[in-house]
Each structure stands twice: as C-alpha cells, then as structure tokens.
Motif scaffolding. Structure first.
Motif, PDB file in Angstrom:
ATOM      1  N   TYR A 207      -9.382   9.446  -5.859  1.00  0.00           N
ATOM      2  CA  TYR A 207      -8.372   8.938  -6.783  1.00  0.00           C
ATOM      3  C   TYR A 207      -7.933   7.531  -6.384  1.00  0.00           C
ATOM      4  O   TYR A 207      -7.943   6.600  -7.195  1.00  0.00           O
TER       5      TYR A 207
ATOM      6  N   ILE B 247       0.819  -1.210   0.000  1.00  0.00           N
ATOM      7  CA  ILE B 247       0.000   0.000   0.000  1.00  0.00           C
ATOM      8  C   ILE B 247       0.850   1.255   0.000  1.00  0.00           C
ATOM      9  O   ILE B 247       0.328   2.348   0.193  1.00  0.00           O
TER      10      ILE B 247
ATOM     11  N   ILE C 234      -8.426   4.062  -8.584  1.00  0.00           N
ATOM     12  CA  ILE C 234      -7.265   3.264  -8.990  1.00  0.00           C
ATOM     13  C   ILE C 234      -7.295   1.892  -8.305  1.00  0.00           C
ATOM     14  O   ILE C 234      -7.034   0.861  -8.921  1.00  0.00           O
TER      15      ILE C 234
ATOM     16  N   VAL D  60     -16.143  -2.436 -14.753  1.00  0.00           N
ATOM     17  CA  VAL D  60     -15.211  -1.421 -14.240  1.00  0.00           C
ATOM     18  C   VAL D  60     -15.716  -0.024 -14.586  1.00  0.00           C
ATOM     19  O   VAL D  60     -15.708   0.891 -13.762  1.00  0.00           O
TER      20      VAL D  60
ATOM     21  N   ALA E 252       0.784  13.140   0.579  1.00  0.00           N
ATOM     22  CA  ALA E 252       0.849  14.388  -0.183  1.00  0.00           C
ATOM     23  C   ALA E 252      -0.420  15.196   0.037  1.00  0.00           C
ATOM     24  O   ALA E 252      -0.373  16.422   0.209  1.00  0.00           O
TER      25      ALA E 252
ATOM     26  N   THR F 142       2.279   3.117  -2.283  1.00  0.00           N
ATOM     27  CA  THR F 142       1.923   4.182  -3.212  1.00  0.00           C
ATOM     28  C   THR F 142       0.697   4.936  -2.709  1.00  0.00           C
ATOM     29  O   THR F 142       0.675   6.171  -2.680  1.00  0.00           O
TER      30      THR F 142
ATOM     31  N   THR G  34     -16.804   2.742 -11.919  1.00  0.00           N
ATOM     32  CA  THR G  34     -16.066   4.010 -11.899  1.00  0.00           C
ATOM     33  C   THR G  34     -17.017   5.190 -12.051  1.00  0.00           C
ATOM     34  O   THR G  34     -16.924   6.182 -11.320  1.00  0.00           O
TER      35      THR G  34
ATOM     36  N   ILE H 104      -9.914  -0.394  -9.987  1.00  0.00           N
ATOM     37  CA  ILE H 104      -9.438  -0.912 -11.273  1.00  0.00           C
ATOM     38  C   ILE H 104      -8.428  -2.033 -11.034  1.00  0.00           C
ATOM     39  O   ILE H 104      -8.501  -3.096 -11.646  1.00  0.00           O
TER      40      ILE H 104
ATOM     41  N   LEU I 277       1.611   7.221   0.070  1.00  0.00           N
ATOM     42  CA  LEU I 277       2.292   8.450  -0.348  1.00  0.00           C
ATOM     43  C   LEU I 277       1.306   9.469  -0.915  1.00  0.00           C
ATOM     44  O   LEU I 277       1.437  10.675  -0.692  1.00  0.00           O
ATOM     45  N   MET I 278       0.302   8.971  -1.641  1.00  0.00           N
ATOM     46  CA  MET I 278      -0.733   9.873  -2.165  1.00  0.00           C
ATOM     47  C   MET I 278      -1.431  10.579  -1.014  1.00  0.00           C
ATOM     48  O   MET I 278      -1.626  11.799  -1.023  1.00  0.00           O
TER      49      MET I 278
END
Lengths: 494, 353
Positions: B270, B223, B274, B332, B232, B225, B336, B277, B228-229
C-alpha cells in the motif's frame, strides 16, 4: 510470574539468567530511548529553527556567533574620562602681545611683499607698526592710514572640547573656542563650521562637558583563573584592552587574550514585531480569511458527499457495488493533471478563474479517500440499529441522520479534519486557479510569493511560515487522537 | 448487508412519486435508494473525471493554446512524437548540429541525444532519480520509526506524535524552512550536524548533484503517515507468531525477516503504491525552492510535473500539456500494475487471499 518463580526456587542459575535478562531489558530500553530522543531532536530542529529565526533581527542573524535562542550581546555603556573633542580651524584677526598691549596685526604690502605688522599708534599722520615676526626690532613708521589696511587673519588649528550648552534659545552641542573675560565664552557649532564663532554670556562651568561614551561588548574573560565579565575597549596587536564595568574609572586592563576565542555575554532579546511585519507584508488577515473560508466550506462538501456515497455503498445491497467501488478506488491512481487542463478550460469559460469556486465545488462530489475511510467505518456499525429504525418506519434519510451519522461521528470528524488540513495546505490548485499573485489568494501561495520576494529576510520568512502553519498545528494538537486513528483506519484494512 | 427479507414495511417510506409510477418491490426501492445516495459520486465521476479525461485525450492531439483558441488544429499524435522525439549523433565534438527543431537533451560519452523538447528528458531523469532514491529511503525510514515506536519504552506515544507532527505542516512551509535549513554556510544541518562530524558544508540546494539528495532529506520530514500505517500493520501482527518463533530460538533479525516483514507486506505494498503515485506528481517543494518552478541550477530540480505545469499554465500550451499528462497517467498506471503483479510473489495475505 517469571520473577516469583525465580525467587521461590533456589535455583541459582535460573536467578542469574533472570537478572541477566532484566539488565539487558533496561539497557535495551535505554538505548532505544536515546535513539528516539536523537531522532526527535533532528526532527524538531527545523521547527526550532523557525521559531528562533522568526524572533531575531537581521543583525542578530548575521552575527557569526549567533546562538539558537534569540539573544544579543550584552553591552556596557562606558563613559570614558576622555572628553569628546572636535578639530576646528579657528580663523580670526591676528593680534600681537606687545608690552602688555593687544595689538591688531595688519597686512602691509611693501615692495611686492606682504608683511604682517602690528599697529601700535598714529603719530603725526604716520602710523607706527611693530613687525609681528620680529617684535624686538625698532618700530616701523609708515605713511599709511590704518583704515586702508586689511587686518591679517590667522588660521588657528584647535581641538575644541564639546559641551552641551543651554542658554536661552541657544541649545546644542558646541565647541568651546575661547574663554573671554567677564564670564563670557566664545563657541562654535560643529555642524556649521563655516560660520564664525559666537559669544555667549555664560561661563565654561555653566555648560556640561561631553565625555566620550560608547557601548562596549561584554566578554567572558579569564583573568587569574576566574572568569570575569569585561567590556572590550580596543583590540591591539597583542592582547586587548578591557574595562571592568564594576570599576569603570580604573585604568583599562590590558590582557594577553585572543578576543575571537572569547565568549560574549548574551542577553535574551526576542523580536516579536517580526510577526506583525510579516502580517503586513503578506496581507495576512485577508489571506487567512480566504484560506479558512475555502477549507471550511469545501470540507463540509467533502464530508457530506462522502457520507452519502459511503452510506449508499454500505447500507443498500445494490448490484455491481463492488465493481463501482473498485472504479472509485482506482481513481486514486489517476494523476489530477490529466483532468485539470480540460476543467481549467471550462472554468475559464465560466469565468471561475480567480474565484474560489474551482477550489470548493468539486469537493461536493466526494473523493475516493474519504469514501473509503467512511465505508470502512460504516461497515463496522451493526445493522440491527438501522433495522430497528426501519421497523419503526424511518426512511433512509432518517436512518442516515439518526442512526448512521451519530454512530460514525468520529469518522466524520476525521474526514472533515483531514480535508480541512488538505485544503489549508494545498498549494498547486490555488496556484493554478487563483494565479501566482497574492492579492486574492490563500496563505500557501502568499507565503511562496513572500519567500521569493523577501528571500534575504530570513526572519520575516520564518515568521510568515509560522503564521501559515499555525492553524494546521492547532488542529493537530487539539484533535491528535482522531488524526492518528483516522490515518490508521484508511491504512489497515487495505 | 441489509437484504430483501428485511421488512415489507420499508416501501411505505419510499418517495411518494416513485411509488405511484411503478409499484416498487422493497428490493427495487432499496436499489434505487442505494444509487440515489451514490449520485454525488456518479455526477462527480462524469463531470470531473471521465468527461475531462476524454476531453484531455482529445486536447492532447491538438495544438490548443488557451490564449489563441481560434487557431487550434488537430495534429494527430504529433504532441506524443514531440515528447519522445530523439535523435542520436555519435561525435566527439562538444557541439553537434541536430535536425531542425531538435536541441541537445543529454549526452552519454560521445553519444549526443537531441530532442524537440529537451526539457522533458531532463524532467523524466530528475523524476525517476528522485523516485529511485527517495522512495526506498522514505519507506525504510518510516518502517524503522514504526519499529522504534512499537516498543514499550516510556513516553513512546509522545515520540509517535513528534515523528508524525511534520506531516501536518504545509509543504510550502516545509520548503521555506529547508531552503534556509540546508544553506551551505549557515544552514543548521551543516553547522550543527555535518560540520562537527567533519563532513564539510555542502551547498545542498545550489550544487546540481546534491539536488535530489536534498529533496530526499526534505521528504523524510513528511513520512509520518507512512509510519503510522506501518505501525498499525505491526500492531496487527499476532503475538503468538513471535512467541512461536521465540520458542524456535530465532533471534531478532530472523524474527523480523521471517515474521514481521511477511506479515506487514500488504502495508508495504500500500505504502509503495501511494508513495509512487505521490512521487510522480512531486511539485510543491521543487516549485518553491526554484523560484516559480524554474528548475534550479542545471535544471537539477526540474520535475516532470513542473514541466507539465509550465507548459500548461505558464506558456498555456494546453494541448501539449495534456499529452504530457497522459504519458504521466500511463506510466503511473503501468508501474502500479507491475507492482501489483509482482506483489503475488512478495506480499503475504494472512487471510490466504
């Protein structure tokens, strides 16, 4: 400021509040730190497992007390005072000790019965015998020639002591059967027990007696309130017998302890040869070369194409740019499986299945993530620089090469590294296009095969795993900043 | 953006060929140059996306098999009917007889559900269960990690690195490690964590009911990534907002709910999209853990994408696999769109968009 104000004003309550807050801060930071260390430990434990398992033998792994660091129980080489013996049935002609004479015993058949008579002498064609079972009785005279009789054989069960013998070309471990007169000895070979014993012109003292030797496992045993390292000789019903390595000639210590509850004495014992074994098993260098080639070349394609497209999107005021960009981004939602099957059929027609082309060529046509990252970055590069270049008469390619590329270098490196990593770690595409066999595949597929085939050899599996992730880890450690910032560039603006 | 008024001198540098044929205005030249640089993507779009998509849609209505391409027939929507074929029989018996071609897919109490492809139902069930369990766990944990590493504790950067580190490890390696790490008798999770806590030694990868939890555990290793999102996003929250809420006397929890969560909601959106998906395309770990993607005990790790892979590249039934791929795409897409639709209610854009 807070601190100064707190001390300047003599307001006690204020100061107390300040102290309280400070204490809470320290406690809070400590708790946070503990939580973070805990999570980090859990998070790194699979890696620790890999490292430790890859350095162990299967024997070490199957030991239920196996510690994390690759270690083996320390042993003590114990030479016992007992000698090594061999049970031997010595078959030889029977003799009788009769009044200081050694008489040979023969089998004499009389009235359907076999008697064992020792031959004494021949008198006037008459043989005189002594009954071996009753030597006190009078000698028996029979009219039989000794030559016609079979000597009686006797099976003597011996426990012969084993010696290391070296005499001319006779060398080995032999059992001493008998000491003969005149410094001669009779030996038997424990490996060929059906052969008759042989004589050697040596004395017993010329051979070296073999003592019972064994490797005993050392335990940490509490004795009289102190812990001593003792070697376990044997486990009895109550307690166990130990040898003290510092005093091996003493009687074994009989202690009333449960051996299963004792700690062994461990010694560091790593086995790095697992790595070379794993390398041989998966044809490492070939797969490594394949993976590296694919990652390097396709990374180049990904970077170059994404640069061009991002440049096109950011630096030219083209109509419908926004719509095109949205189309580009929306391709993220499309599962690759949809396009994979027709492209597979086309690749198959082109004869590309089993080659690296399907893994490299498509990346020369840019992908949404990379273009997005570069576009975000290029939008941050001030326009005045390319304006200036344009005034100086630079064409768009020159502007790209001399202005944009140098300014966007961190983002370009990030794209390259991201793609390199993606390509190195990719599994599904090589599996489909290069087939499930590992002959001409990449490391990820090779490792998956290896895992399936060698599932019982955990140590080799983990060694192969480490060899597979070596490059991604190295890339990460060397380019850590670029990585962690690159991730954020993609995420933040969305 | 560069605009028209930027220097009439530009066109001098435009390619000579173009210049001769049509008199290019600077604006025109710029447009042409712009499209010129988009060429890699445009070619790629037609060659590797739109073209294959149309081909795939067509294939999904045939019984194309790459080993017998000559016998291909157009079978209309039969592949799709096969996916969704369902026959329900109400019976207390253990075994019921379905129409020909139908086998039992699943059973709820006395209702027996038969299908022409019973595996696809199992695959859908596994995939959805995994999505429902794993996504919230991953997002929650990633947010938690981000909150932890957004503090001013000494060494916080080191912890960020450590938490991100497993994300760069190949999934195949992760699957290989966890195959042993989660073993019942001597796996470290059981030996060093669960057994000492008195939670027993479950057979994570053997017990069908534990398959999805086990894969969720494996998933939490990657996890970084997402974390980090979130990090940020958290760092972008203006400190004035916190200061203002502090003045209002808000405690940590209400600050988190009323300031932090709304401010990072775009990042949540976001990550959610992601993550969705990615989850629908889950493949590698399940493939490695169940040799050659066989699906594990009771097909407990038989993901939709595994089924698709086997139909396409093991049985080479590519027409049917194309239909499966299209269903995946549509699902998907719908999910989405639904997420984006709902986002106007819970995503807060500071810019006022």
């Amino acid at each position: 400021m807070e601190r100064i104000r707190g001390f300047i004003s003599n307001d006690n309550a204020n100061q107390r509040n300040y102290m309280k807050r400070e204490v809470y801060k320290v406690i809070g930071a400590g708790t946070l730190l503990m939580i973070m260390i805990g999570i980090a430990t859990v998070y790194l434990s699979p890696l620790v497992y890999m490292g430790s398992t890859a350095l162990k033998t299967e024997g070490q792994l199957s030991d239920p007390d196996d510690p994390i660091v690759p270690m083996s129980p320390q042993t003590y080489h114990y030479v016992s005072p007992e000698v090594e013996t061999f049970r031997y049935t010595y078959r030889h002609p029977q003799t009788l000790d009769y009044q200081g004479q050694q008489l040979t015993v023969y089998e004499v058949i009389q009235q359907g019965k076999i008697y064992k008579y020792a031959f004494l002498e021949t008198r006037d064609n008459v043989s005189v015998f002594i009954d071996s079972e009753n030597p006190e009785a009078a000698p028996i005279e029979l009219e039989i020639a000794v030559e016609d009789l079979k000597p009686a054989l006797v099976n003597e069960r011996l426990e012969v002591n084993l010696y290391n013998v070296a005499y001319e070309d006779v060398r080995g471990q032999f059992g001493l059967v008998e000491e003969l007169e005149g410094n001669r000895t009779l030996w038997m070979n424990p490996e060929e027990i059906s052969e008759p014993p042989f004589e050697l012109p040596i004395a017993t003292s010329d051979a070296e007696i073999i003592r019972l030797e064994q490797d005993l496992i050392l335990y940490e045993v509490p004795v009289d309130g102190e812990i001593r390292e003792l070697a376990l000789l044997e486990t009895g019903r109550r307690g166990a017998k130990f040898i003290d390595p510092e005093n091996p000639d003493a009687e074994p210590l009989e202690l009333d302890v449960r051996v299963r509850g004792l700690d062994k004495v461990w010694d560091l014992d790593p086995h790095p040869e697992n790595f070379t074994d794993a390398m041989d098993a998966i044809d490492y260098f070939k797969l490594f070369g394949n993976t590296l080639f694919i990652a390097l070349v396709s990374g180049l394609g990904a970077m170059v194409s994404a640069t061009l497209v991002a440049y096109g999107f950011t630096r030219f005021n083209i109509p419908y740019a926004n719509i095109l960009f949205i189309i580009l981004l929306s391709t993220i939602v499309l599962p690759p499986q949809v396009t994979q099957i027709p492209t597979y059929i086309v690749y198959n027609k082109l004869g590309w299945i089993g080659t690296f082309f399907p893994l490299i060529v498509p990346h020369f046509f840019s992908n949404a993530y990379n273009v997005f990252l570069l576009r975000q970055y290029m939008m941050g590069i001030p326009l005045d620089m390319d304006e200036a270049a344009r005034v100086d008469g630079a064409n768009p390619f020159q502007i790209l090469w001399y202005v944009i590329v140098p300014a966007a270098r961190p983002a370009l490196v990030a794209v390259y590294l991201f793609h390199f990593l993606f390509s190195w770690n990719d599994f599904q595409q090589p599996l489909i296009y290069l087939g499930g066999g590992s002959e001409n595949s990449v490391l990820a597929v090779g490792l998956a095969n290896f895992t399936r085939i060698y599932s019982s050899q955990q140590n080799l599996m983990m060694a192969a795993g480490i060899l597979t992730m070596l490059v991604p880890l190295a890339v990460f450690f060397f380019a850590q900043r670029i990585f962690m910032q690159g991730v954020v560039i993609t995420g933040v603006e969305k | 953006m560069a605009t028209v008024q930027s220097a009439p001198t530009t066109q001098v540098q435009a390619p000579a060929v173009e210049e001769k044929r049509i008199k290019l205005t600077p604006r025109r030249a710029q447009i042409l140059w712009g499209y010129f640089f988009l060429i890699p993507w445009i070619i790629g779009f037609f060659l590797f996306l739109l073209g294959p998509m149309i081909a795939s849609l067509y294939l999904s209505m045939t019984d194309y098999n790459i080993q017998r391409p000559g016998e291909t027939k157009f079978i209309d929507t039969d592949n799709y009917e096969k996916i969704f074929s369902l026959q329900v029989i109400r019976s207390d018996a253990d075994e019921v007889t379905f129409k020909s071609g139908y086998t039992e897919a699943f059973r709820i109490a006395s209702l027996h559900f038969g299908s022409r492809d019973h595996e696809v139902w199992k695959a859908i069930q596994v995939t959805l269960t995994f999505a429902v369990i794993s996504l919230p766990v991953n997002l929650g944990l990633a947010l938690f990690f981000a909150l932890l590493t957004n503090t001013k504790v000494p060494g916080v950067r080191l912890f960020r690195t450590i938490y991100y580190l497993p994300s760069v490890i190949p999934s195949v390696v992760a699957a290989t490690v966890f195959q042993q790490f989660l073993r019942g008798q001597d796996g470290w999770l059981n030996v060093y964590l669960l057994s000492p806590l008195g939670l027993g030694s479950p057979e994570w990868l053997q017990e069908p009911s534990l398959a999805v939890p086990a894969l969720t555990i494996i998933g939490t290793w990657g996890i970084g990534t997402t974390m980090l999102m979130f990090l940020a996003g958290l760092q972008n929250v203006p400190t004035e907002l916190y200061e203002a809420s502090q003045v209002d006397g808000a405690n940590y929890w209400s600050r988190f709910r009323n300031v932090t969560l709304p401010m990072i909601s775009p990042v949540i959106l976001y990550n959610l999209v992601i993550g969705l998906i990615g989850t629908f395309q889950y493949f590698v770990v399940a493939y490695v853990l169940t040799p050659r993607g066989a699906g594990g005990n009771d097909l407990s790790m038989y993901f939709y994408n595994l089924h698709l892979y086997r139909e396409a590249y093991v049985f080479f039934d590519m027409g049917y696999a194309s239909a499966l791929a299209w269903i995946l795409f549509i699902v998907v897409l719908i999910v989405t769109i639904l997420v984006f639709r709902s986002s106007s209610r819970w995503v807060f854009y500071a810019g006022g968009k």
